[in-house]
Design an enzyme around this catalytic site. Structure first.
Site, mmCIF file in Angstrom:
data_model
loop_
_atom_site.group_PDB
_atom_site.id
_atom_site.type_symbol
_atom_site.label_atom_id
_atom_site.label_comp_id
_atom_site.label_asym_id
_atom_site.label_seq_id
_atom_site.Cartn_x
_atom_site.Cartn_y
_atom_site.Cartn_z
ATOM 1 N N ASP A 17 12.185 30.770 48.709
ATOM 2 C CA ASP A 17 11.324 29.589 48.634
ATOM 3 C C ASP A 17 10.653 29.302 49.977
ATOM 4 O OD1 ASP A 17 10.126 27.456 47.392
ATOM 5 O OD2 ASP A 17 11.834 26.104 47.607
ATOM 6 N N GLY A 20 4.536 28.677 50.219
ATOM 7 C CA GLY A 20 3.387 27.775 50.257
ATOM 8 C C GLY A 20 3.374 26.964 51.551
ATOM 9 N N ARG A 30 -2.215 29.288 50.069
ATOM 10 C CA ARG A 30 -0.827 29.550 49.667
ATOM 11 C C ARG A 30 -0.546 31.030 49.441
ATOM 12 N NH1 ARG A 30 2.391 25.565 47.706
ATOM 13 N NH2 ARG A 30 3.335 27.036 46.268
ATOM 14 N N ASN A 65 7.456 28.257 36.853
ATOM 15 C CA ASN A 65 6.324 28.597 37.725
ATOM 16 C C ASN A 65 5.045 28.931 36.932
ATOM 17 O OD1 ASN A 65 8.403 30.273 40.226
ATOM 18 N ND2 ASN A 65 7.652 28.171 40.225
#
Ligand code: IPE
Ligand code: IPE
Ligand code: MG
Length: 247
Positions: A17, A20, A30, A65
């Site tokens: 993670d 972005g 991003r 997502n």
């Protein structure tokens, strides 16, 4: 560099993670974060193979997502295809077996085809199992396993009393992988975001503020060292665990 051999986890899973935010901090789109994140995937996979992990599972794209902006999903799919094409030789040369979990039928053909091809080509490899979680959700996986078990009860293959933690685990898509020992999440978030919900039961959790594009092997080794310092008790007492270990 730490070379962890003692009590090396067999199965490490990573919630990759922060791509972005990595890009945003640099004033970049991003997708640049996702692109740089792919370099981390390469380094972490190579390092994991070198130190002898049996299984590495990477959360690359969640069921949720799909609801991101269409353009981001499109670019992520294109990156995924590039990854599969570019890494093919490296995976095969290093005796890595590539597998996937998640609803891969939802992936576009230009991703699913190289994925299926590489899974088939690497199926006989014995070095390390690299599992990509793609269009994956832990709840969705549990529902799928439940349906599979209900079907087996309905056809008379098993009885209701045969449904237990063992048979349930075998009905999950992670069946065949070693038990999950360690989950790493980057980017400072301390949540699972629908990842391996069943499998995580007794896994150790490691959270780091490092954003995924900056997460490289040195940090992996740090996470492994932290893991090695933990006492996994599985509900027993410390004394029991030490007794078992001394036998
Ligand atoms: C992780 O990075 C990659 C995917 C979820 C596909 P993010 O894209 O979630 O990055 P942040 O969390 O917005 O920084
Ligand atoms: C989890 O990250 C999914 C992946 C890393 C593929 P998210 O960025 O989607 O999770 P949330 O939205 O912060 O919980
Ligand atoms: Mg995120």
């Amino acid at each position: 560099m730490q070379s962890p051999e003692k009590d090396l986890p067999r199965h490490v899973a990573i919630i990759m993670d922060g791509n972005g935010r990595w890009a945003k901090r640099r004033g970049l789109p991003r997708i640049e974060g996702h692109r740089r994140g792919a370099d981390s995937v390469r380094d972490i996979t190579r390092a994991s193979r070198e130190i002898g992990l049996q299984a590495l599972t990477l959360y690359a794209f969640s069921s949720q997502n799909w609801d991101r902006p269409v353009e981001e999903v499109r670019l992520l799919m294109a990156l995924l295809r590039d990854y599969l094409v570019d890494e093919r030789a490296e995976i095969l040369d290093n005796n890595i077996r590539l597998t996937s979990i998640g609803e891969v039928s939802r992936l576009p053909d230009f991703v699913r085809e190289p994925l299926d091809e590489l899974k088939a080509a690497s199926a006989g490899n014995t070095g390390m199992t690299l599992t990509l979680a793609l269009s994956y959700g832990g709840r969705e996986a549990i529902i799928d396993a439940t349906k599979r078990l209900i079907e087996r009860v309905q056809t008379g293959e098993i009885r209701i009393q045969d449904v237990n933690a063992l048979s349930f685990g075998e009905a999950l898509s992670t069946n065949g992988l070693p038990p999950l020992d360690l989950v790493i999440r980057t980017s400072g978030e301390q949540r699972l975001s629908n990842f391996l919900l069943w499998e995580v039961a007794y896994a150790e959790l490691h959270f780091t503020d490092t954003l995924w594009p900056d997460f490289r092997r040195a940090e992996l080794f740090e996470a492994l060292a932290t893991y090695q310092g933990r006492e996994r008790r599985f509900g027993l007492t410390s004394e029991q665990i030490r007794l078992i270990a001394s036998k």
